[in-house]
Design an enzyme around this catalytic site. Structure first.
Site, short mmCIF file in Angstrom:
data_model
loop_
_atom_site.label_atom_id
_atom_site.label_comp_id
_atom_site.label_asym_id
_atom_site.label_seq_id
_atom_site.Cartn_x
_atom_site.Cartn_y
_atom_site.Cartn_z
N LYS A 1 -32.82 -63.95 26.79
CA LYS A 1 -31.74 -62.97 26.81
C LYS A 1 -31.55 -62.53 28.26
CE LYS A 1 -30.55 -59.12 26.80
NZ LYS A 1 -29.65 -58.54 27.84
N VAL B 1 -37.86 -49.31 29.46
CA VAL B 1 -37.60 -50.28 28.39
C VAL B 1 -38.90 -51.00 28.00
CG1 VAL B 1 -36.33 -52.37 27.74
CG2 VAL B 1 -35.15 -50.53 28.95
N GLY B 2 -39.77 -51.24 28.96
CA GLY B 2 -41.07 -51.83 28.65
C GLY B 2 -41.84 -51.00 27.63
N GLU C 1 -38.98 -44.88 40.95
CA GLU C 1 -38.43 -46.16 41.40
C GLU C 1 -36.92 -46.00 41.57
OE1 GLU C 1 -38.17 -49.66 38.66
OE2 GLU C 1 -39.04 -50.74 40.35
N GLU D 1 -43.52 -57.14 32.88
CA GLU D 1 -43.47 -57.02 34.34
C GLU D 1 -42.45 -55.93 34.63
OE1 GLU D 1 -42.47 -56.86 37.73
OE2 GLU D 1 -41.57 -58.87 37.69
N CYS E 1 -38.69 -55.52 42.39
CA CYS E 1 -39.69 -54.71 41.71
C CYS E 1 -40.87 -54.39 42.64
CB CYS E 1 -40.16 -55.38 40.43
SG CYS E 1 -40.59 -57.08 40.64
N GLY F 1 -38.28 -55.88 33.62
CA GLY F 1 -37.25 -54.86 33.74
C GLY F 1 -37.87 -53.50 33.96
N SER F 2 -37.20 -52.47 33.51
CA SER F 2 -37.67 -51.12 33.79
C SER F 2 -38.88 -50.75 32.95
CB SER F 2 -36.54 -50.12 33.51
OG SER F 2 -36.14 -50.19 32.16
#
Ligand code: NAI
Ligand code: MG
Length: 501
Positions: free
Chosen positions: A199, A255-256, A404, A273, A307, A251-252
Site C-alpha cells: 500500500k 500510525v505505528g 519530529e 520503522e 526519518c 511512517g509516523s
C-alpha cells in the site's frame, strides 16, 4: 522559483506516457480500478497541480489482493526454487536500471525531490537493494543442533531449525523515498518466499505503480506482488485482514501505535520503522568545515523529510558559534526551487498540509524563545516551498526540540561536557539515528556505545546501505530492515526434532 507551468512538460517521453495512462492498481496480475470506482488525485508539490488520478482502494480491494497473494503463496510462488526467485529479482533490478531515468523523473514530479538526487541517490539505492536482496533467496539457512533430552534415557535425537516464509505480507509505506521504500519492503519479502500486498503512500503512488509494471514484465507469477493504492483506509484494512500474516510499516509513530494495537486481534507479526529526532553531536576537536557540512546534510537532505534527519544538534561550547554561523550561511545559501531546475538544491515539501505543519513548528520555535538564525521567510507561490531554518539555543522544553518536524528545521544546543551531551541526545522518546563528529576515535566509540539509537554514524550521517541493518530503538519502532536481518523479518523458525532410535 518555478512558475505555474505544468511540470509534465519537463518529463521525457517514457515518463510522460506513463503519466498519461489511466491510473490502475495491480491485483492478481491485472491492472484494475477500485471496486468502488472511486479515485484519489495525485498532486505535483512544486505547482500544486494535479498529476493524475489513481484508484481509491477499499477493504474489498484489499480482500481481493490478499486472496490473490494467498493463492500465489500456496501455489505458483512457492513452486519456484530459490534460484528462480533470485533470478526474478535480478531481472527486476535490470528492468529498474534500464528504466532508471523515467523512474527518477516520476519520483521528482510526484515527491518534489531534486532530480539529480532521485537519479543518483534513490535509483542507485533501489537497484542495489534489489540485487542485494535477490542474493539472499539462495542463502537462507537453518541450523542443526545436537540436543541432550537428558530426561529420555536410552534414546538419541537430532534437531534442526527450518527457516520458512512468514506467508502473506502487508506492507505500508510513506512518501519521502517512494521507490526505495517499496523496494526495501518487497525485495526481502520475495527473497524469503513471501507474497506481498503493498500500500503506497497516497501522496506518492507513481513509482510503485511503475515498479508494478516492471514486476509484471519481469515475469513474476500473478498475485506474488499486489499493489493497492489509496489513503489510510486500505492501509487499515490490510492491518485488520485475517488473511495477512505480517505487517511491515514505515511512517509516523502515531500510525505505528495504531497498527500495533489493531494487529493484536490477529497476532500479526510486525516490523515498524517509525519517527525520529536524531541527534548530531559535534565534539570540540572536530574539523569545523566538515562538521558544518555534515550537520547541514544531516538535517537538510531530502528537505528534512527523512526519518533519520539530524534534527537536534549538540555542539561543544568552543565550536558552537562557528558551527551556528556556518550552518546559517549554508541554510541561507540554499537555492530552493523545482526539482527539475538544474540550479535547485532543495525542492518543495510534500504537501500543503506538511508545509503548514512545518510552518507551525517554526512559529512555535519563535514563540518558545528559540533564536532563529536562518530561514523563516515565507516563499510565495503555488508550490509547497519552505526555506531551510536553523534555531540556535534550543532547550529541551521546546516543542521543536522534542517533536519530529519532518522538514528542514534544525534545533541547535551547546554543551560543556560529554556526559551532558549524551544525556541530552538520549533524552527523547525516539531512537532511530545519531551521529558523532570528532577526530578522537576512542571518544567516538565511547559515545557510540552510550547512544540509544539503531543507527549511529561517526563523521557521517544518513548513510544507508542494503548490507547494513536499519531500524529503531524505543518509539522509533522495532525490527531491522536491510542486511541479513531483513530475511529474519520475513521468515519464521521451525524447530524439528527426530528420534534416532
Ligand atoms: P502516516 O504515518 O500517516 O502515513 C504513512 C503510511 O501509512 C501511508 O501509506 C498512509 O496511507 C498509511 N496509513 C495512515 N494511517 C493508517 C492507518 N490507520 N492504518 C494503516 N495505514 C495507515 O504519515 P503522513 O500522514 O504521511 O505524515 C504525517 C507525519 O508522520 C509527518 O509529518 C512525519 O512527521 C511523520 N512521518 C514519518 C515518516 C518516517 O519515516 N519516520 C514517514 C512519513 C511520515
Ligand atoms: Mg497520516
Amino acid at each position: 522559483m518555478s512558475d505555474m507551468i505544468d511540470q509534465k512538460s519537463r518529463l521525457g517521453a517514457a515518463a510522460r506516457g506513463f503519466v498519461a495512462k489511466p491510473g490502475r492498481m495491480l491485483i492478481d496480475g491485472q491492472w484494475v480500478e477500485s471496486v468502488s470506482g472511486e479515485s484519489i488525485t495525485v498532486f505535483d508539490p512544486a505547482t500544486g497541480l494535479e498529476i493524475k488520478r489513481v484508484p481509491a482502494g477499499t477493504a474489498a480491494d484489499i480482500d481481493r489482493a490478499v486472496s490473490a497473494a494467498r493463492r500465489a503463496f500456496e501455489g505458483s510462488w512457492s513452486a519456484l526454487r530459490p534460484v528462480e526467485r533470485e533470478r526474478l529479482l535480478l531481472k527486476l533490478a535490470d528492468l529498474v536500471e534500464a528504466n532508471a531515468e523515467e523512474l527518477a523523473e516520476l519520483e521528482t514530479l510526484d515527491n518534489g525531490k531534486i532530480l539529480m538526487m532521485a537519479r543518483y541517490g534513490d535509483l542507485r539505492l533501489a537497484i542495489d537493494s534489489l540485487r542485494y536482496m535477490a542474493g539472499w533467496a539462495t542463502k537462507i539457512e537453518g541450523t542443526t543442533i545436537s540436543p541432550s533430552f537428558a530426561y529420555v534415557p536410552d534414546a538419541r535425537f537430532a534437531s534442526q531449525t527450518l527457516r520458512e516464509p512468514v506467508g502473506v505480507v502487508g506492507q505500508i509505506i510513506p512518501w519521502n523515498f517512494p521507490l526505495v521504500m517499496a523496494v526495501w519492503k518487497i525485495a526481502p519479502a520475495l527473497a524469503a518466499g513471501c507474497t506481498v500486498v503493498l500500500k503506497p503512500a497516497e501522496d506518492t503512488p507513481l513509482t510503485a505503480l511503475r515498479l508494478g509494471e516492471l514486476i509484471c514484465e519481469a515475469g513474476f507469477p500473478d498475485g506474488a506482488v499486489n499493489i493497492v493504492t489509496g489513503d489510510a483506509g486500505p492501509g487499515a484494512a490490510l492491518v485488520d485482514h485475517p488473511g495477512v500474516d505480517k505487517i511491515a510499516f514505515t511512517g509516523s509513530t502515531e500510525v505505528g501505535q495504531i497498527i500495533q494495537r489493531r494487529a493484536a486481534d490477529t497476532m500479526k507479526r510486525l516490523s515498524l520503522e517509525l519517527g525520529g529526532k536524531s541527534p548530531v553531536v559535534i565534539l570540540k576537536d572536530a574539523d569545523v568545515g566538515q562538521a558544518v557540512q555534515g550537520a547541514a546534510q544531516a538535517i537538510f537532505f531530502n528537505h528534512g523529510q527523512v526519518c533519520t534527519a539530524g534534527s537536534r544538534l549538540f555542539v561543544e561550547r568552543p565550536l558552537y558559534d562557528a558551527v551556528i554561523e556556518g550552518l546559517a550561511e549554508v541554510a541561507n545559501g540554499f537555492v530552493v526551487g523545482s526539482g527539475f531546475d538544474q540550479a535547485s538544491q532543495m525542492g518543495p515539501l510534500i504537501s500543503s498540509r506538511q508545509r503548514d505543519r512545518v510552518q507551525s513548528y517554526l512559529e512555535s520555535g519563535q514563540r518558545e524563545g528559540g533564536r532563529l538564525v536562518a530561514g523563516g521567510t515565507a516563499i510565495d507561490g503555488p508550490g509547497y516551498f519552505f526555506r531551510p531554518a536553523v534555531f540556535a539555543d534550543a532547550r529541551p522544553d521546546m516543542t521543536i526540540y522534542r517533536e519530529e518536524i519532518f522538514g528542514p528545521v534544525l534545533a541547535a544546543t551547546p554543551f560543556d561536557d560529554l556526559d551532558s551531551a549524551v544525556a541530552m541526545a538520549n533524552d527523547s522518546s525516539y531512537g532511530l539515528g545519531a551521529s558523532v563528529w570528532t577526530r578522537d576515535l576512542l571518544l567516538a566509540n565511547r559515545v557510540v556505545r552510550a547512544l540509544k539509537a539503531g543507527s549511529v554514524w561517526i563523521n557521517c550521517h544518513n548513510l544507508l546501505d542494503p548490507a547494513v541493518p536499519f531500524g529503531g530503538y524505543k518509539m522509533s519502532g522495532y525490527g531491522k530492515e536491510l542486511g541479513h536481518s531483513a530475511i529474519d523479518l520475513y521468515t519464521e523458525s521451525k524447530a524439528v526434532t527426530m528420534a534416532l532410535g
